[in-house]
Write a protein that holds these residues in place. Sequence first.
Motif, PDB file in Angstrom:
ATOM      1  N   GLY A 211       0.809  -1.208   0.000  1.00 47.06           N
ATOM      2  CA  GLY A 211       0.000   0.000   0.000  1.00 47.06           C
ATOM      3  C   GLY A 211       0.841   1.256   0.000  1.00 47.06           C
ATOM      4  O   GLY A 211       2.072   1.214  -0.067  1.00 47.06           O
ATOM      5  N   ASP A 212       0.160   2.387   0.077  1.00 47.96           N
ATOM      6  CA  ASP A 212       0.809   3.696   0.168  1.00 47.96           C
ATOM      7  C   ASP A 212       0.739   4.175   1.610  1.00 47.96           C
ATOM      8  O   ASP A 212      -0.331   4.139   2.236  1.00 47.96           O
ATOM      9  N   PHE A 213       1.867   4.646   2.129  1.00 52.78           N
ATOM     10  CA  PHE A 213       1.932   5.058   3.529  1.00 52.78           C
ATOM     11  C   PHE A 213       2.493   6.472   3.614  1.00 52.78           C
ATOM     12  O   PHE A 213       3.571   6.756   3.099  1.00 52.78           O
ATOM     13  N   GLU A 214       1.754   7.339   4.283  1.00 49.43           N
ATOM     14  CA  GLU A 214       2.181   8.718   4.485  1.00 49.43           C
ATOM     15  C   GLU A 214       1.817   9.121   5.909  1.00 49.43           C
ATOM     16  O   GLU A 214       0.653   9.064   6.297  1.00 49.43           O
ATOM     17  N   GLU A 215       2.822   9.517   6.694  1.00 45.02           N
ATOM     18  CA  GLU A 215       2.604   9.811   8.102  1.00 45.02           C
ATOM     19  C   GLU A 215       3.267  11.135   8.480  1.00 45.02           C
ATOM     20  O   GLU A 215       4.284  11.534   7.916  1.00 45.02           O
ATOM     21  N   VAL A 216       2.673  11.807   9.468  1.00 43.17           N
ATOM     22  CA  VAL A 216       3.271  12.986  10.099  1.00 43.17           C
ATOM     23  C   VAL A 216       3.855  12.529  11.432  1.00 43.17           C
ATOM     24  O   VAL A 216       3.131  12.009  12.283  1.00 43.17           O
ATOM     25  N   VAL A 217       5.148  12.705  11.597  1.00 44.87           N
ATOM     26  CA  VAL A 217       5.854  12.252  12.795  1.00 44.87           C
ATOM     27  C   VAL A 217       6.158  13.464  13.676  1.00 44.87           C
ATOM     28  O   VAL A 217       6.800  14.415  13.224  1.00 44.87           O
ATOM     29  N   HIS A 218       5.701  13.424  14.929  1.00 43.27           N
ATOM     30  CA  HIS A 218       5.916  14.537  15.853  1.00 43.27           C
ATOM     31  C   HIS A 218       7.186  14.301  16.672  1.00 43.27           C
ATOM     32  O   HIS A 218       7.438  13.192  17.143  1.00 43.27           O
ATOM     33  N   ILE A 219       7.950  15.371  16.842  1.00 44.31           N
ATOM     34  CA  ILE A 219       9.165  15.330  17.652  1.00 44.31           C
ATOM     35  C   ILE A 219       9.002  16.342  18.782  1.00 44.31           C
ATOM     36  O   ILE A 219       8.787  17.535  18.536  1.00 44.31           O
ATOM     37  N   LEU A 220       9.078  15.859  20.022  1.00 44.03           N
ATOM     38  CA  LEU A 220       8.970  16.733  21.192  1.00 44.03           C
ATOM     39  C   LEU A 220      10.365  17.086  21.685  1.00 44.03           C
ATOM     40  O   LEU A 220      11.227  16.203  21.818  1.00 44.03           O
ATOM     41  N   PHE A 221      10.584  18.371  21.957  1.00 43.40           N
ATOM     42  CA  PHE A 221      11.870  18.828  22.464  1.00 43.40           C
ATOM     43  C   PHE A 221      11.698  19.337  23.888  1.00 43.40           C
ATOM     44  O   PHE A 221      10.697  19.989  24.215  1.00 43.40           O
ATOM     45  N   ASN A 222      12.687  19.009  24.737  1.00 43.96           N
ATOM     46  CA  ASN A 222      12.699  19.452  26.139  1.00 43.96           C
ATOM     47  C   ASN A 222      11.402  19.099  26.850  1.00 43.96           C
ATOM     48  O   ASN A 222      10.716  19.961  27.406  1.00 43.96           O
ATOM     49  N   ASN A 223      11.048  17.813  26.773  1.00 48.50           N
ATOM     50  CA  ASN A 223       9.877  17.287  27.485  1.00 48.50           C
ATOM     51  C   ASN A 223       8.579  17.984  27.091  1.00 48.50           C
ATOM     52  O   ASN A 223       7.724  18.263  27.939  1.00 48.50           O
ATOM     53  N   GLY A 224       8.444  18.268  25.803  1.00 44.45           N
ATOM     54  CA  GLY A 224       7.209  18.852  25.300  1.00 44.45           C
ATOM     55  C   GLY A 224       7.190  20.358  25.291  1.00 44.45           C
ATOM     56  O   GLY A 224       6.166  20.957  24.946  1.00 44.45           O
ATOM     57  N   LEU A 225       8.314  20.998  25.638  1.00 44.69           N
ATOM     58  CA  LEU A 225       8.361  22.458  25.632  1.00 44.69           C
ATOM     59  C   LEU A 225       8.152  22.992  24.220  1.00 44.69           C
ATOM     60  O   LEU A 225       7.495  24.014  24.018  1.00 44.69           O
ATOM     61  N   LEU A 226       8.693  22.285  23.227  1.00 49.25           N
ATOM     62  CA  LEU A 226       8.500  22.629  21.822  1.00 49.25           C
ATOM     63  C   LEU A 226       8.155  21.375  21.047  1.00 49.25           C
ATOM     64  O   LEU A 226       8.540  20.259  21.419  1.00 49.25           O
ATOM     65  N   ARG A 227       7.452  21.562  19.921  1.00 46.06           N
ATOM     66  CA  ARG A 227       7.052  20.432  19.076  1.00 46.06           C
ATOM     67  C   ARG A 227       7.326  20.784  17.618  1.00 46.06           C
ATOM     68  O   ARG A 227       7.021  21.877  17.151  1.00 46.06           O
ATOM     69  N   ARG A 228       7.930  19.847  16.899  1.00 47.59           N
ATOM     70  CA  ARG A 228       8.131  19.967  15.465  1.00 47.59           C
ATOM     71  C   ARG A 228       7.666  18.666  14.814  1.00 47.59           C
ATOM     72  O   ARG A 228       7.423  17.667  15.491  1.00 47.59           O
ATOM     73  N   HIS A 229       7.535  18.664  13.479  1.00 48.92           N
ATOM     74  CA  HIS A 229       7.123  17.439  12.806  1.00 48.92           C
ATOM     75  C   HIS A 229       7.917  17.248  11.521  1.00 48.92           C
ATOM     76  O   HIS A 229       8.460  18.193  10.946  1.00 48.92           O
ATOM     77  N   ILE A 230       8.007  15.989  11.096  1.00 46.67           N
ATOM     78  CA  ILE A 230       8.569  15.637   9.793  1.00 46.67           C
ATOM     79  C   ILE A 230       7.539  14.779   9.070  1.00 46.67           C
ATOM     80  O   ILE A 230       6.651  14.177   9.696  1.00 46.67           O
TER      81      ILE A 230
END
Length: 301
Positions: A211-230
């Motif tokens: 199948g086709d797979f597309e996901e948004v992966v969340h990265i938490l920095f400093n115990n959730g102080l900041l959040r980014r995604h790839i």
Amino acid sequence: HIQLMAEVIEPNLVIKQSGKEISELNFEHVYFGQKKIFQIEIFNNCPCKRSFVFNAMHDSNTNTHKSDEKQETPIFQSLPSEGILPPYEKTTISVIFQPQRNEDMNEDIEYMFTETATVEIVETNKITELPLAGIGVRPSFELSQIDFNFDYKKVYSQTIKTLEITNKNEFLPLTFDISQVAHFRFSPMNGVIQPKASKKIEIMFFPKNIGDFEEVVHILFNNGLLRRHINVLGNSLQTSDEPKAFKRTELYETDETTRFNALHPDTRFGLSLDQINRNTEMRKQFDDYIHDSMIKREENA
């Protein structure tokens, strides 16, 4: 006559940290939104019981930022803030530095806070001052890229790409924690990046279904102080071959009249079959060149 004698006692309190007497307390660098706690000890150096109050007041002689009285959480605070000391005894106080960003602050990466704490002896009104200082810091980091395209891969195959996270802060480490998603694995999923250092994260595409797979992966920095995604995406096939590109069926391959005309052309009005094949091959080479150029631009982006 009556002879009177009295011993004059200086109502002195001594403030220590790690067994050493201190005259100031410097918390250095702390991320905005986090807190740092120092343990200090207050010694009663006289033979009388003393009540004390520990609080902070604004330092009007500094140009740095002071705590906002309207804030729900003070920049500096102490626990406990008062107590009673028996003669020659001591007590431990936790002094907390928790920098918060205000709307009136500029966009500087770091900001210094200062206050003057006071320890007051209630019985004598004697005050001992303790200057407090700390620097609030915004996290500064960089991701090598955001989009990871694994293209077409065979089911149960393993393909690896690399994400690099750089901690651009000069003083503080950076922690990270990556969320797990199906068909993609991360190694390591969490860790600590030291100041001015980088960490490489392996991203493995390991499809277990077609199948086709597309996901948004969340990265938490400093115990959730900041959040980014790839973004990660990939396609899983029964074999590792990509789907065949569309190929137009030429009319002369299915129509007899057209095929005859192609094999016996009137060169005044058209091309011979050899010329058609040659043009088709040149067009394929041109399309391949355009496709390869596009792939290289995406890799270098």
